[in-house]
Motif scaffolding. Structure first.
Motif, PDB file in Angstrom:
ATOM      1  N   PRO A 143      -9.189   9.690  -6.230  1.00 17.12           N
ATOM      2  CA  PRO A 143      -9.109   8.229  -6.359  1.00 17.12           C
ATOM      3  C   PRO A 143      -8.441   7.751  -7.646  1.00 17.12           C
ATOM      4  CG  PRO A 143     -11.344   8.948  -5.778  1.00 17.12           C
ATOM      5  CD  PRO A 143     -10.593  10.156  -6.216  1.00 17.12           C
ATOM      6  N   GLY A 144      -7.809   8.663  -8.390  1.00 17.39           N
ATOM      7  CA  GLY A 144      -7.274   8.315  -9.701  1.00 17.39           C
ATOM      8  C   GLY A 144      -6.231   7.220  -9.705  1.00 17.39           C
ATOM      9  N   TRP A 145      -5.320   7.225  -8.714  1.00 18.46           N
ATOM     10  CA  TRP A 145      -4.279   6.195  -8.709  1.00 18.46           C
ATOM     11  C   TRP A 145      -4.894   4.816  -8.452  1.00 18.46           C
ATOM     12  CZ3 TRP A 145      -2.367   2.704  -5.072  1.00 18.46           C
ATOM     13  CH2 TRP A 145      -1.219   2.011  -5.474  1.00 18.46           C
ATOM     14  N   ILE A 146      -5.852   4.730  -7.531  1.00 22.85           N
ATOM     15  CA  ILE A 146      -6.506   3.442  -7.274  1.00 22.85           C
ATOM     16  C   ILE A 146      -7.261   2.986  -8.514  1.00 22.85           C
ATOM     17  CG2 ILE A 146      -8.313   2.272  -5.947  1.00 22.85           C
ATOM     18  CD1 ILE A 146      -7.492   3.838  -3.521  1.00 22.85           C
ATOM     19  N   GLU A 147      -7.954   3.913  -9.183  1.00 30.27           N
ATOM     20  CA  GLU A 147      -8.691   3.522 -10.385  1.00 30.27           C
ATOM     21  C   GLU A 147      -7.724   3.081 -11.485  1.00 30.27           C
ATOM     22  OE1 GLU A 147     -12.345   2.528 -11.857  1.00 30.27           O
ATOM     23  OE2 GLU A 147     -11.847   3.331  -9.867  1.00 30.27           O
ATOM     24  N   ILE A 180      -1.541   7.876  -1.596  1.00 31.64           N
ATOM     25  CA  ILE A 180      -1.544   6.439  -1.300  1.00 31.64           C
ATOM     26  C   ILE A 180      -0.297   5.733  -1.837  1.00 31.64           C
ATOM     27  CG2 ILE A 180      -2.741   4.248  -1.710  1.00 31.64           C
ATOM     28  CD1 ILE A 180      -5.374   5.772  -1.433  1.00 31.64           C
ATOM     29  N   PRO A 181       0.084   5.917  -3.122  1.00 31.48           N
ATOM     30  CA  PRO A 181       1.301   5.229  -3.574  1.00 31.48           C
ATOM     31  C   PRO A 181       2.556   5.690  -2.849  1.00 31.48           C
ATOM     32  CG  PRO A 181       0.526   6.758  -5.256  1.00 31.48           C
ATOM     33  CD  PRO A 181      -0.570   6.646  -4.226  1.00 31.48           C
ATOM     34  N   THR A 182       2.592   6.961  -2.424  1.00 34.85           N
ATOM     35  CA  THR A 182       3.737   7.440  -1.642  1.00 34.85           C
ATOM     36  C   THR A 182       3.800   6.721  -0.303  1.00 34.85           C
ATOM     37  OG1 THR A 182       3.719   9.632  -2.673  1.00 34.85           O
ATOM     38  CG2 THR A 182       4.762   9.448  -0.519  1.00 34.85           C
ATOM     39  N   SER A 194     -10.102   5.514  -1.433  1.00 38.35           N
ATOM     40  CA  SER A 194     -10.050   6.947  -1.684  1.00 38.35           C
ATOM     41  C   SER A 194     -11.420   7.496  -2.045  1.00 38.35           C
ATOM     42  CB  SER A 194      -9.053   7.249  -2.808  1.00 38.35           C
ATOM     43  OG  SER A 194      -8.890   8.648  -2.969  1.00 38.35           O
ATOM     44  N   VAL A 195     -11.548   8.822  -1.895  1.00 37.47           N
ATOM     45  CA  VAL A 195     -12.741   9.546  -2.290  1.00 37.47           C
ATOM     46  C   VAL A 195     -12.292  10.883  -2.863  1.00 37.47           C
ATOM     47  CG1 VAL A 195     -13.040  10.510   0.036  1.00 37.47           C
ATOM     48  CG2 VAL A 195     -14.977  10.475  -1.540  1.00 37.47           C
ATOM     49  N   ASN A 255     -13.444   4.667  -4.462  1.00 35.38           N
ATOM     50  CA  ASN A 255     -13.018   3.320  -4.837  1.00 35.38           C
ATOM     51  C   ASN A 255     -12.179   2.679  -3.739  1.00 35.38           C
ATOM     52  OD1 ASN A 255     -10.609   4.711  -5.246  1.00 35.38           O
ATOM     53  ND2 ASN A 255     -10.703   4.594  -7.474  1.00 35.38           N
ATOM     54  N   ALA A 256     -12.008   1.366  -3.858  1.00 30.05           N
ATOM     55  CA  ALA A 256     -11.236   0.611  -2.874  1.00 30.05           C
ATOM     56  C   ALA A 256     -10.717  -0.668  -3.508  1.00 30.05           C
ATOM     57  CB  ALA A 256     -12.088   0.289  -1.644  1.00 30.05           C
TER      58      ALA A 256
END
Length: 355
Positions: free
Chosen positions: A136-140, A313-315, A340-341, A348-349
């Motif tokens: 979940p790093g990119w979302i965070e 996700i960003p891709t 993501s998890v 996170n979301a």
């Protein structure tokens, strides 16, 4: 209070396609260290049946994680049509930092600093942060960027997710077939326009009994050198945890935005395992009393790209945004969810509304 909108995106998908034939000569062991005495075609087919991963992408031997992140970042900056010297922050999400072809990881200097250097940014007030938060790093990192913008600490931020998991997998672990390499990036900007951009978010960190569901561990083959550590997944525990908690976290975020599932056009969920993703999306709809829904709401890239962790996700966002994912597009003024998890365990979301 300013809001946070995405004004540019980019991605880098390595050219090297790794299919099932790549694993035909592998020797696989169980979690208990016992050799699996089944034909490899049978092992691989069962893996494909569960995950739907037919192919994945690996970087070249002379490439590094920061190279992938740099390419995605360059594309996002060009797409945003900004002067990169005006960036206030670069936030880079990864799990293992820079990894050489022998699997040695390196976070000094940080990934964000390396990417800033490769971009050639000279602005000393462009601050670099690394986000180490599992998949979940990119979302965070996006949530952090939104916090900085809302606090009026920044107006332009580059958010990158980049990973080279192919270099941190145990040669004797079947789960190595899940993991892949890639990078995605966005440029976000402060806007005074109301009710757009990141309109809601939620983060949950369960770090008690769940701490080691994803961890670094020695090889499953007991007589191998015990010093190298590889990514280790306790798949059944992760599946049960994700199915129990991720749908609730997504619903909490949608509710926080004062929306319902009917208001959501797309759910961009981390591409971890097709079976698990399908189950989480189904469970989410059941929380709204729905058993019938269009599967187009949750695009999938894992079948061809594998699991590139923070980059998935960003891709996928970049591909859809630029019309490069057949059958999927974003709507003006539409609402999407990022979710993501991963390791920690962390969930996170975000609910994002297009301007």
């Amino acid at each position: 209070m300013p809001n946070t909108i995405i004004i540019g995106s980019g991605s880098y998908i390595p050219k090297k396609v790794i299919g099932r034939e790549h694993f035909m000569d592998s020797v696989f062991y169980t979690d208990e260290g016992e050799k699996i005495d089944k034909p490899n075609p049978e092992i691989i087919q069962k893996f494909v049946d569960i995950t739907e991963i037919e192919n994945r992408r690996y970087l070249e031997d002379d490439e590094f994680n920061s190279d992938l992140g740099h390419r995605a970042a360059m594309e996002a900056i060009a797409d945003a049509k900004i002067d990169q010297e005006e960036l206030d922050y670069i936030i880079c999400a990864s799990n293992f930092g820079e990894v050489d072809k022998n699997g040695m990881t390196n976070f000094m200097p940080s990934m964000s600093a390396r990417i800033k250097n490769k971009l050639g940014i000279l602005n000393r007030k462009c601050i670099n942060y690394d986000m180490i938060f599992g998949c979940p790093g990119w979302i965070e990192a996006m949530i952090l960027a939104d916090t900085l913008i809302k606090a009026k600490r920044a107006k332009l931020i580059l958010v990158v997710g980049t990973e080279t998991l192919s270099r941190v997998t145990d040669p004797f672990d079947r789960n190595k077939m899940i993991f892949a390499d890639g990078a995605g990036a966005v440029v976000v900007k402060a806007t005074d326009e109301e009710n757009v951009g990141i309109i809601a978010d939620a983060t949950i960190c369960d770090n008690n009994l769940e701490l080691n569901y994803l961890e670094n561990a020695p090889s499953l083959k007991k007589d191998e050198d015990r010093r190298p550590l590889y990514i280790r997944m306790h798949g059944r525990k992760i599946y049960e945890y994700a199915l129990k908690y991720v749908p609730d976290a997504i619903k909490e975020t949608i509710d926080k935005a004062n929306l319902t599932i009917d208001d959501i056009d797309k759910i961009l969920i981390h591409q971890a395992n097709a079976k698990m993703d399908y189950a989480m999306i189904s469970r989410l709809h059941k929380l709204y009393g729905k058993t019938d829904y269009s599967h187009d709401i949750a695009p999938m890239t894992i079948q061809e790209f594998g699991n590139s962790s923070v980059a998935t996700i960003p891709t996928m966002f970049d591909l859809i945004r630029k019309g490069n994912m057949k059958g999927h597009q974003f709507k003006d003024k539409g609402n999407i969810v990022f979710a993501s998890v991963g390791a920690g365990m962390n969930i996170n979301a975000i609910v994002y509304r297009f301007p």
